[in-house]
Design a protein around this motif. Structure first.
Motif, short mmCIF file in Angstrom:
data_model
loop_
_atom_site.label_atom_id
_atom_site.label_comp_id
_atom_site.label_asym_id
_atom_site.label_seq_id
_atom_site.Cartn_x
_atom_site.Cartn_y
_atom_site.Cartn_z
N ARG A 76 0.86 -1.19 0.00
CA ARG A 76 0.00 0.00 0.00
C ARG A 76 0.89 1.24 0.00
NH1 ARG A 76 -5.07 1.53 0.28
NH2 ARG A 76 -5.75 3.34 1.48
N ARG A 77 0.87 1.93 -1.13
CA ARG A 77 1.64 3.17 -1.27
C ARG A 77 0.64 4.22 -1.71
NH1 ARG A 77 3.36 3.89 -7.30
NH2 ARG A 77 1.34 3.21 -8.02
N PRO A 78 0.09 4.98 -0.79
CA PRO A 78 -1.02 5.87 -1.09
C PRO A 78 -0.75 6.80 -2.27
CG PRO A 78 -0.64 5.78 1.26
CD PRO A 78 0.50 5.05 0.63
N VAL A 79 -1.73 6.84 -3.18
CA VAL A 79 -1.69 7.74 -4.33
C VAL A 79 -2.82 8.75 -4.15
CG1 VAL A 79 -2.09 7.94 -6.82
CG2 VAL A 79 -0.64 6.11 -5.93
N TYR A 80 -2.45 10.03 -4.03
CA TYR A 80 -3.43 11.09 -3.78
C TYR A 80 -3.80 11.77 -5.10
CZ TYR A 80 -2.06 10.38 1.04
OH TYR A 80 -1.81 9.82 2.26
N CYS A 81 -5.10 12.06 -5.23
CA CYS A 81 -5.61 12.75 -6.41
C CYS A 81 -5.80 14.24 -6.09
CB CYS A 81 -6.95 12.16 -6.84
SG CYS A 81 -6.90 10.38 -7.17
N TYR A 82 -5.52 15.09 -7.07
CA TYR A 82 -5.65 16.53 -6.86
C TYR A 82 -6.34 17.18 -8.06
CZ TYR A 82 -2.47 16.03 -2.92
OH TYR A 82 -1.91 15.66 -1.72
N ALA A 83 -7.41 17.91 -7.78
CA ALA A 83 -8.13 18.64 -8.82
C ALA A 83 -7.38 19.92 -9.18
CB ALA A 83 -9.54 18.98 -8.35
N LYS A 84 -7.54 20.37 -10.42
CA LYS A 84 -6.82 21.56 -10.91
C LYS A 84 -7.11 22.78 -10.06
CE LYS A 84 -8.15 23.65 -14.70
NZ LYS A 84 -8.38 23.94 -16.14
N ASP A 85 -8.37 23.02 -9.71
CA ASP A 85 -8.74 24.21 -8.93
C ASP A 85 -8.04 24.22 -7.58
OD1 ASP A 85 -10.30 25.07 -10.99
OD2 ASP A 85 -12.21 24.46 -10.10
N HIS A 86 -7.92 23.04 -6.97
CA HIS A 86 -7.25 22.96 -5.67
C HIS A 86 -5.76 23.26 -5.82
CE1 HIS A 86 -6.31 21.68 -1.62
NE2 HIS A 86 -5.44 20.80 -2.09
N LEU A 87 -5.15 22.73 -6.87
CA LEU A 87 -3.73 22.97 -7.11
C LEU A 87 -3.46 24.45 -7.36
CD1 LEU A 87 -2.88 19.96 -9.44
CD2 LEU A 87 -2.12 20.27 -7.08
N ILE A 88 -4.34 25.09 -8.13
CA ILE A 88 -4.18 26.52 -8.41
C ILE A 88 -4.24 27.33 -7.11
CG2 ILE A 88 -5.27 28.52 -9.51
CD1 ILE A 88 -6.11 26.64 -11.79
N LYS A 89 -5.17 26.95 -6.25
CA LYS A 89 -5.36 27.69 -4.99
C LYS A 89 -4.13 27.59 -4.09
CE LYS A 89 -8.45 28.00 -0.98
NZ LYS A 89 -9.68 27.44 -0.34
N ILE A 90 -3.63 26.38 -3.86
CA ILE A 90 -2.52 26.23 -2.92
C ILE A 90 -1.20 26.66 -3.55
CG2 ILE A 90 -3.67 24.43 -1.60
CD1 ILE A 90 -1.83 22.40 -2.90
N SER A 91 -1.07 26.55 -4.87
CA SER A 91 0.17 26.97 -5.53
C SER A 91 0.33 28.48 -5.50
CB SER A 91 0.19 26.48 -6.98
OG SER A 91 0.21 25.07 -7.04
N SER A 92 -0.79 29.21 -5.53
CA SER A 92 -0.72 30.67 -5.52
C SER A 92 -0.06 31.19 -4.24
CB SER A 92 -2.12 31.27 -5.68
OG SER A 92 -2.93 30.95 -4.55
N ARG A 93 -0.17 30.43 -3.15
CA ARG A 93 0.46 30.82 -1.89
C ARG A 93 1.98 30.74 -1.97
NH1 ARG A 93 -3.17 26.47 1.32
NH2 ARG A 93 -5.25 27.33 0.86
N SER A 94 2.48 30.01 -2.96
CA SER A 94 3.92 29.84 -3.13
C SER A 94 4.43 30.62 -4.34
CB SER A 94 4.25 28.35 -3.31
OG SER A 94 3.80 27.61 -2.20
N ASN A 95 3.64 31.60 -4.80
CA ASN A 95 4.02 32.42 -5.96
C ASN A 95 4.17 31.59 -7.23
OD1 ASN A 95 4.10 34.83 -4.41
ND2 ASN A 95 6.17 34.32 -3.72
N LEU A 96 3.35 30.56 -7.34
CA LEU A 96 3.30 29.75 -8.55
C LEU A 96 1.98 30.02 -9.26
CD1 LEU A 96 4.68 26.39 -7.07
CD2 LEU A 96 5.86 27.88 -8.69
N GLU A 97 2.07 30.46 -10.48
CA GLU A 97 0.89 30.83 -11.26
C GLU A 97 0.57 29.76 -12.29
OE1 GLU A 97 -0.40 34.96 -13.17
OE2 GLU A 97 1.18 34.00 -14.36
N PHE A 98 -0.69 29.35 -12.34
CA PHE A 98 -1.10 28.35 -13.32
C PHE A 98 -1.04 28.95 -14.73
CE2 PHE A 98 -4.55 26.32 -15.84
CZ PHE A 98 -4.03 25.03 -15.87
N ILE A 99 -0.37 28.24 -15.63
CA ILE A 99 -0.23 28.71 -17.01
C ILE A 99 -1.22 28.01 -17.94
CG2 ILE A 99 1.34 28.95 -18.98
CD1 ILE A 99 1.97 30.73 -16.57
N LYS A 100 -1.21 26.70 -17.90
CA LYS A 100 -2.12 25.95 -18.77
C LYS A 100 -2.07 24.46 -18.43
CE LYS A 100 1.23 25.19 -22.51
NZ LYS A 100 1.43 25.27 -23.98
#
Length: 350
Positions: A304-328
């Motif tokens: 068992r090696r957990p694989v986590y799923c992440y939706a695009k909107d969630h990634l955009i939200k948390i990445s913005s806190r790290s000065n990472l901007e979604f491009i495409k």
């Protein structure tokens, strides 16, 4: 399928399931033994234990019963066996315990083999006084997430290398990523495995460093890809020791980062990206844990090696806190896309 705790109104149905499957699985034990224990099962054992049910469209198709760390029972209805229900029930318990012990009749070879496949080890045998049958005493101990995931990649490193050095399904994705970077870019392959995509990045002119915490993957990467530099490192603890990069390539690696840790990992990635550097993340779309990819058989055992799923909107939200901007959303092979993989491209903006 749904898993929930037993309710009082479920007890009679659970006892009947237990009785019917016990008769079928234990033909070497007189049927009278099971019949005389039905009442005790309903009035003593189930009410005083921790029991979870597996339901298919509100029908009980299996159950698992624990008394502290002792697995007292796990049963799946005869017509639903072989569909992974027992594994899901057991994983539900594994997620909440560090140790599980059990006894199983030695003659019930099907169950013995099931437990071995699920990571249990035989540590003793004894004769049950009532039936005279030999019981196997088995034990499972939890490896922490890091150990079990690392073990998976150590055991599969050679096979992965043999397959993926020949498979260029990600080459169009890599070419698109390279087109965003300056000439002769410095690229970090985050979770590089045995180095197959590092080699492709290097073939397009990148100066590549690959990091992974699987020692077997790093060993093979160094053997097969001399044009890149590889280091044994847990990227959850990424720091400035590697310098800064024009791009970070994270293909199928961030899927093992828990939601609680992802924000910190992204901050660390942003910190080693140069101004206007790019991050590519290839991962599973959605939410929660992907059970299909989290439980894989290696060398006859389920890891068992957990694989986590992440939706695009969630990634955009948390990445913005790290000065990472979604491009495409970047290029990805149609078969990978159909299997729910996504390619997200981010840029460091500050």
């Amino acid at each position: 399928m749904k898993i929930r705790k037993i309710k009082d109104e479920d007890i009679n149905a659970v006892v009947e399931l237990w009785y019917e499957v016990s008769l079928e699985a234990h033909s070497f034990v007189p049927s009278e033994y099971w019949k005389k224990n039905k009442e005790a099962m309903a009035t003593k054992y189930l009410p005083n234990s921790e029991t979870y049910l597996a339901l298919q469209k509100d029908t009980i198709v299996g159950f698992i019963t624990m008394v502290d760390n002792y697995l007292a029972a796990i049963f799946v209805s005869s017509d639903m066996q072989g569909r992974g229900i027992g594994t899901e029930l057991l994983n539900h318990i594994k997620d909440h315990r560090n140790l599980i012990q059990l006894k199983v009749y030695k003659k019930n070879s099907k169950s013995v083999n099931f437990y071995i496949k699920q990571g249990f080890q035989l540590f003793a045998e004894e004769t049950e006084e009532v039936t005279g049958e030999i019981e196997c005493l088995m034990k499972w101990k939890k490896l922490n997430m890091k150990d079990e995931t690392k073990l998976f990649y150590d055991l599969t490193a050679e096979k992965t290398a043999d397959e993926w050095y020949q498979n260029d399904i990600l080459l169009p994705t890599i070419k698109e990523f390279a087109s965003l970077l300056p000439e002769a870019p410095r690229v970090l392959d985050l979770g590089c495995g045995p180095g197959h995509e590092s080699k492709r990045l290097a073939s397009l002119g990148a100066d590549v460093i690959g990091i992974d915490y699987s020692s077997e993957c790093i060993r093979i990467a160094k053997e097969r890809c001399h044009e890149c530099e590889f280091k044994l490192m847990d990227f959850r603890h990424l720091d400035g020791s590697l310098g800064r990069f024009d791009g970070v390539f994270a293909s199928g690696s961030l899927i093992h980062i828990t939601p609680a840790d992802l924000s910190d990992v992204l901050k660390n990635i942003a910190a080693i990206l140069k101004q206007d550097g790019f991050l590519i993340m290839i991962l599973q779309d959605g939410e929660g844990i992907h059970e299909k990819y989290s439980n894989l058989e290696v060398s006859g055992k389920i890891l068992r090696r957990p694989v986590y799923c992440y939706a695009k909107d969630h990634l955009i939200k948390i990445s913005s806190r790290s000065n990472l901007e979604f491009i495409k959303e970047g290029l990805l092979d149609k078969n990978l896309y159909a299997d729910n993989w996504r390619n997200h491209i981010f840029k460091r903006i500050k």
